[in-house]
Write a protein that holds these residues in place. Sequence first.
Motif, PDB file in Angstrom:
ATOM      1  N   ILE A 452      48.457  52.276  36.675  1.00 38.96           N
ATOM      2  CA  ILE A 452      47.366  52.287  35.700  1.00 38.96           C
ATOM      3  C   ILE A 452      46.232  51.351  36.128  1.00 38.96           C
ATOM      4  CG2 ILE A 452      46.751  51.747  33.303  1.00 38.96           C
ATOM      5  CD1 ILE A 452      49.646  52.499  32.553  1.00 38.96           C
ATOM      6  N   MET A 453      46.581  50.132  36.505  1.00 41.45           N
ATOM      7  CA  MET A 453      45.550  49.143  36.812  1.00 41.45           C
ATOM      8  C   MET A 453      44.817  49.437  38.119  1.00 41.45           C
ATOM      9  SD  MET A 453      45.476  47.334  34.207  1.00 41.45           S
ATOM     10  CE  MET A 453      44.241  46.192  34.802  1.00 41.45           C
ATOM     11  N   HIS A 454      45.516  50.000  39.105  1.00 42.86           N
ATOM     12  CA  HIS A 454      44.813  50.331  40.349  1.00 42.86           C
ATOM     13  C   HIS A 454      43.921  51.559  40.170  1.00 42.86           C
ATOM     14  CE1 HIS A 454      46.326  47.208  42.837  1.00 42.86           C
ATOM     15  NE2 HIS A 454      47.592  47.550  42.715  1.00 42.86           N
ATOM     16  N   TYR A 455      44.316  52.467  39.288  1.00 42.81           N
ATOM     17  CA  TYR A 455      43.405  53.573  38.950  1.00 42.81           C
ATOM     18  C   TYR A 455      42.130  53.013  38.342  1.00 42.81           C
ATOM     19  CZ  TYR A 455      41.395  57.446  36.324  1.00 42.81           C
ATOM     20  OH  TYR A 455      40.522  58.372  35.800  1.00 42.81           O
ATOM     21  N   TYR A 456      42.280  52.065  37.411  1.00 42.66           N
ATOM     22  CA  TYR A 456      41.118  51.415  36.791  1.00 42.66           C
ATOM     23  C   TYR A 456      40.295  50.658  37.839  1.00 42.66           C
ATOM     24  CZ  TYR A 456      38.642  47.693  34.290  1.00 42.66           C
ATOM     25  OH  TYR A 456      37.697  46.806  33.848  1.00 42.66           O
ATOM     26  N   ASN A 457      40.983  49.952  38.734  1.00 44.66           N
ATOM     27  CA  ASN A 457      40.288  49.161  39.744  1.00 44.66           C
ATOM     28  C   ASN A 457      39.492  50.042  40.701  1.00 44.66           C
ATOM     29  OD1 ASN A 457      39.643  46.670  40.950  1.00 44.66           O
ATOM     30  ND2 ASN A 457      41.191  46.974  42.525  1.00 44.66           N
ATOM     31  N   TYR A 458      40.110  51.117  41.184  1.00 46.25           N
ATOM     32  CA  TYR A 458      39.399  52.026  42.081  1.00 46.25           C
ATOM     33  C   TYR A 458      38.197  52.656  41.382  1.00 46.25           C
ATOM     34  CZ  TYR A 458      42.910  51.941  45.824  1.00 46.25           C
ATOM     35  OH  TYR A 458      43.714  51.567  46.861  1.00 46.25           O
ATOM     36  N   LYS A 459      38.367  52.978  40.092  1.00 46.27           N
ATOM     37  CA  LYS A 459      37.267  53.576  39.327  1.00 46.27           C
ATOM     38  C   LYS A 459      36.109  52.592  39.191  1.00 46.27           C
ATOM     39  CE  LYS A 459      36.360  56.010  34.989  1.00 46.27           C
ATOM     40  NZ  LYS A 459      36.935  56.461  33.689  1.00 46.27           N
ATOM     41  N   LYS A 460      36.422  51.327  38.877  1.00 45.97           N
ATOM     42  CA  LYS A 460      35.379  50.314  38.759  1.00 45.97           C
ATOM     43  C   LYS A 460      34.680  50.059  40.086  1.00 45.97           C
ATOM     44  CE  LYS A 460      34.467  47.965  35.756  1.00 45.97           C
ATOM     45  NZ  LYS A 460      33.393  48.072  34.732  1.00 45.97           N
ATOM     46  N   LEU A 461      35.436  50.053  41.171  1.00 47.09           N
ATOM     47  CA  LEU A 461      34.836  49.845  42.486  1.00 47.09           C
ATOM     48  C   LEU A 461      33.882  50.972  42.843  1.00 47.09           C
ATOM     49  CD1 LEU A 461      37.914  48.539  44.493  1.00 47.09           C
ATOM     50  CD2 LEU A 461      35.879  47.240  43.863  1.00 47.09           C
ATOM     51  N   GLU A 462      34.250  52.189  42.468  1.00 43.99           N
ATOM     52  CA  GLU A 462      33.370  53.337  42.730  1.00 43.99           C
ATOM     53  C   GLU A 462      32.089  53.222  41.908  1.00 43.99           C
ATOM     54  OE1 GLU A 462      32.034  56.795  44.485  1.00 43.99           O
ATOM     55  OE2 GLU A 462      33.743  55.501  45.011  1.00 43.99           O
ATOM     56  N   GLU A 463      32.228  52.795  40.653  1.00 39.25           N
ATOM     57  CA  GLU A 463      31.037  52.609  39.818  1.00 39.25           C
ATOM     58  C   GLU A 463      30.134  51.519  40.392  1.00 39.25           C
ATOM     59  OE1 GLU A 463      32.379  51.712  35.920  1.00 39.25           O
ATOM     60  OE2 GLU A 463      33.172  53.738  35.516  1.00 39.25           O
ATOM     61  N   GLU A 464      30.728  50.417  40.833  1.00 36.98           N
ATOM     62  CA  GLU A 464      29.946  49.326  41.407  1.00 36.98           C
ATOM     63  C   GLU A 464      29.273  49.752  42.705  1.00 36.98           C
ATOM     64  OE1 GLU A 464      32.951  46.389  41.682  1.00 36.98           O
ATOM     65  OE2 GLU A 464      33.048  46.069  39.510  1.00 36.98           O
ATOM     66  N   ARG A 465      29.968  50.603  43.476  1.00 36.69           N
ATOM     67  CA  ARG A 465      29.363  51.101  44.707  1.00 36.69           C
ATOM     68  C   ARG A 465      28.140  51.951  44.400  1.00 36.69           C
ATOM     69  NH1 ARG A 465      29.142  55.507  47.592  1.00 36.69           N
ATOM     70  NH2 ARG A 465      30.443  56.637  46.089  1.00 36.69           N
ATOM     71  N   ARG A 466      28.263  52.844  43.400  1.00 34.32           N
ATOM     72  CA  ARG A 466      27.128  53.691  43.026  1.00 34.32           C
ATOM     73  C   ARG A 466      25.978  52.862  42.469  1.00 34.32           C
ATOM     74  NH1 ARG A 466      31.162  57.327  40.904  1.00 34.32           N
ATOM     75  NH2 ARG A 466      30.726  56.538  38.802  1.00 34.32           N
ATOM     76  N   GLN A 467      26.293  51.843  41.671  1.00 31.67           N
ATOM     77  CA  GLN A 467      25.246  50.981  41.141  1.00 31.67           C
ATOM     78  C   GLN A 467      24.531  50.233  42.255  1.00 31.67           C
ATOM     79  OE1 GLN A 467      27.186  48.442  38.287  1.00 31.67           O
ATOM     80  NE2 GLN A 467      27.566  50.107  36.828  1.00 31.67           N
ATOM     81  N   GLY A 468      25.285  49.787  43.244  1.00 36.01           N
ATOM     82  CA  GLY A 468      24.675  49.103  44.375  1.00 36.01           C
ATOM     83  C   GLY A 468      23.756  50.013  45.166  1.00 36.01           C
ATOM     84  N   GLU A 469      24.200  51.248  45.393  1.00 31.63           N
ATOM     85  CA  GLU A 469      23.355  52.203  46.107  1.00 31.63           C
ATOM     86  C   GLU A 469      22.091  52.522  45.323  1.00 31.63           C
ATOM     87  OE1 GLU A 469      25.847  55.539  46.812  1.00 31.63           O
ATOM     88  OE2 GLU A 469      26.933  54.613  48.494  1.00 31.63           O
ATOM     89  N   ALA A 470      22.231  52.664  43.986  1.00 29.55           N
ATOM     90  CA  ALA A 470      21.055  52.941  43.161  1.00 29.55           C
ATOM     91  C   ALA A 470      20.083  51.770  43.188  1.00 29.55           C
ATOM     92  CB  ALA A 470      21.491  53.236  41.724  1.00 29.55           C
ATOM     93  N   ALA A 471      20.608  50.549  43.154  1.00 29.50           N
ATOM     94  CA  ALA A 471      19.745  49.365  43.215  1.00 29.50           C
ATOM     95  C   ALA A 471      19.023  49.286  44.556  1.00 29.50           C
ATOM     96  CB  ALA A 471      20.577  48.115  42.989  1.00 29.50           C
ATOM     97  N   GLU A 472      19.704  49.641  45.633  1.00 32.42           N
ATOM     98  CA  GLU A 472      19.063  49.636  46.949  1.00 32.42           C
ATOM     99  C   GLU A 472      17.951  50.687  47.027  1.00 32.42           C
ATOM    100  OE1 GLU A 472      22.001  50.133  49.924  1.00 32.42           O
ATOM    101  OE2 GLU A 472      22.951  48.179  49.581  1.00 32.42           O
ATOM    102  N   ARG A 473      18.212  51.857  46.423  1.00 28.03           N
ATOM    103  CA  ARG A 473      17.176  52.901  46.428  1.00 28.03           C
ATOM    104  C   ARG A 473      15.957  52.461  45.636  1.00 28.03           C
ATOM    105  NH1 ARG A 473      21.576  56.518  45.849  1.00 28.03           N
ATOM    106  NH2 ARG A 473      21.222  56.593  43.588  1.00 28.03           N
ATOM    107  N   ARG A 474      16.182  51.838  44.468  1.00 28.08           N
ATOM    108  CA  ARG A 474      15.049  51.375  43.668  1.00 28.08           C
ATOM    109  C   ARG A 474      14.255  50.304  44.401  1.00 28.08           C
ATOM    110  NH1 ARG A 474      18.837  51.742  39.377  1.00 28.08           N
ATOM    111  NH2 ARG A 474      19.253  49.507  39.522  1.00 28.08           N
ATOM    112  N   THR A 475      14.964  49.404  45.088  1.00 31.83           N
ATOM    113  CA  THR A 475      14.279  48.353  45.833  1.00 31.83           C
ATOM    114  C   THR A 475      13.428  48.927  46.948  1.00 31.83           C
ATOM    115  OG1 THR A 475      16.099  46.821  45.360  1.00 31.83           O
ATOM    116  CG2 THR A 475      14.626  46.242  47.169  1.00 31.83           C
ATOM    117  N   SER A 476      14.007  49.897  47.679  1.00 30.67           N
ATOM    118  CA  SER A 476      13.252  50.509  48.774  1.00 30.67           C
ATOM    119  C   SER A 476      12.053  51.293  48.249  1.00 30.67           C
ATOM    120  CB  SER A 476      14.164  51.424  49.593  1.00 30.67           C
ATOM    121  OG  SER A 476      14.685  52.465  48.789  1.00 30.67           O
ATOM    122  N   GLU A 477      12.214  51.959  47.088  1.00 26.80           N
ATOM    123  CA  GLU A 477      11.088  52.696  46.499  1.00 26.80           C
ATOM    124  C   GLU A 477       9.985  51.749  46.052  1.00 26.80           C
ATOM    125  OE1 GLU A 477      12.794  54.964  43.384  1.00 26.80           O
ATOM    126  OE2 GLU A 477      13.768  56.419  44.715  1.00 26.80           O
TER     127      GLU A 477
END
Length: 493
Positions: A452-477
């Motif tokens: 249960i907890m590793h499913y949650y952890n992997y899900k949170k890591l994926e969300e953080e990865r997407r947020q990081g990519e979105a922040a990088e795109r906004r910065t570059s724009e």
Amino acid sequence: MPFTCSYFTVDDWNMPPAAETSLGYTPPDGGYGWAVVFGSFISIGFSYAFPKSLTIYFKEIQQFFSVSYSDIAWVSSVMLASMYAGGPVSSILVNRYGSRPVVMVGGVMVFSGMVLASFGTSIIHLYLCVGVIGGFGLAFNLQPALTIIGTYFQVKRPLANGLAMTGSPVLLSTLAPLNQFLFDSFGWKGSFLILGSIVLNCCVAGALMRPVNKSVKPRPNSESPKCNGGEEGEAAAADPSMQSTTRLSEKKQNESNCQSCLNKFIDFSLFKHRGFLIYLVGNVVMFFGFFAPVVFLTPYAKDMGVDEYSAAFLLSIFALVDMFVRPLTGFLGNTKWIRPRIQYFFSFAVSYNGVCHLLCPLASGYTGLVVYAVFFGSAFGMLSALLFEVLMDLVGAQRFSTAVGLVTIIECAPVLLGPPLSGALVDIFGDYKYMYYACGVFMLVPGIYFFIMHYYNYKKLEEERRQGEAAERRTSEDLEMDYHDKPMNEPHE
């Protein structure tokens, strides 16, 4: 720039990708590293197999000192707990002196403990000599062997860890029948003298652990100027209004230096790491039922009327299966299908152990115990091969030395209490099946928790990865817009 809060950053919670390294150099992933794996194979083998192999003598020592099942279980329990409690001390010594001298000192300590125990006149004597002295010696063998593998391997690390962890079943399958032979020939006291000499091979294993040749990447010199020198100090002296600010800055710098000095030995920021906390909480519960089934396997068989050599052979069967499963698990864990989600593989291994223990009381006769030993050996081998690999996957190789030290000191409580509590169940009910039921629950519940907890952890890591990519795109724009708007807003000369 990562989002920050008053205590930690989002980066504190992230797990490093398995294929990346922040060591500052490229690990060789082979070459002399395989000699280091062989040394770790011996060192780890003695660390885990030695306490288990001593269970061959438990029945006779129990009769010699006229003690209960619970009392005799404290011998292995204190030894394992001391091995885990010595983790932070071992981590500090490894960070300061390296793995080679620490392992060699550990081998001498175990030798000394066994020799002193051979002159024991009470069960307390065995607790101190075998348990405390021998346990700390094993701590100085285990943690350095685990740490040095991470310095030599990155891509092939699961395979290297799996091969090194195979040392435990190989030595256990050798020591189990050897201990029975030694007991029949020399008694338990003479056997302890001989075992002390055998364990000196850890010194040879330590000699193989040569520090890795690091091709360190050059880094720019970004040292901050000292507070008591240079132009900054002169300016502060010239302007009285800056003196209070300077004193406050010096105080903060001193606090920062003290914190850095402390973190050099023990990195307490790991307690903010989400993956580390998930691993720690589950393991604390799991270790209440981790070692007891192995410790009581031979006494259980003898209690069922099995002869001594056949009972000891159960440990050899268990170790033989364990021996082949560990490298196979390391190979599977290194594949592209399992490596990215290796925490699920670990969760399955924990649950599999729990199911085996719950079904053990259904085994009838020696044949049933052999079947249990086979399935238990495969489950135990999977779990042992992944136990430290998943921790390294969570925190990274650079922080692993401190992480394993913190984990072992906390886990020493369940390691210490697990076998005696299990022995107390045997004393109370007069039957081993309740002990195996309890161990099954202690393993199955953390297995479900890990899923249960590793499913949650992997899900949170994926969300953080997407947020990081979105922040990088906004910065570059934003940078691109500023670049295009700047010539339009500047006046022409």
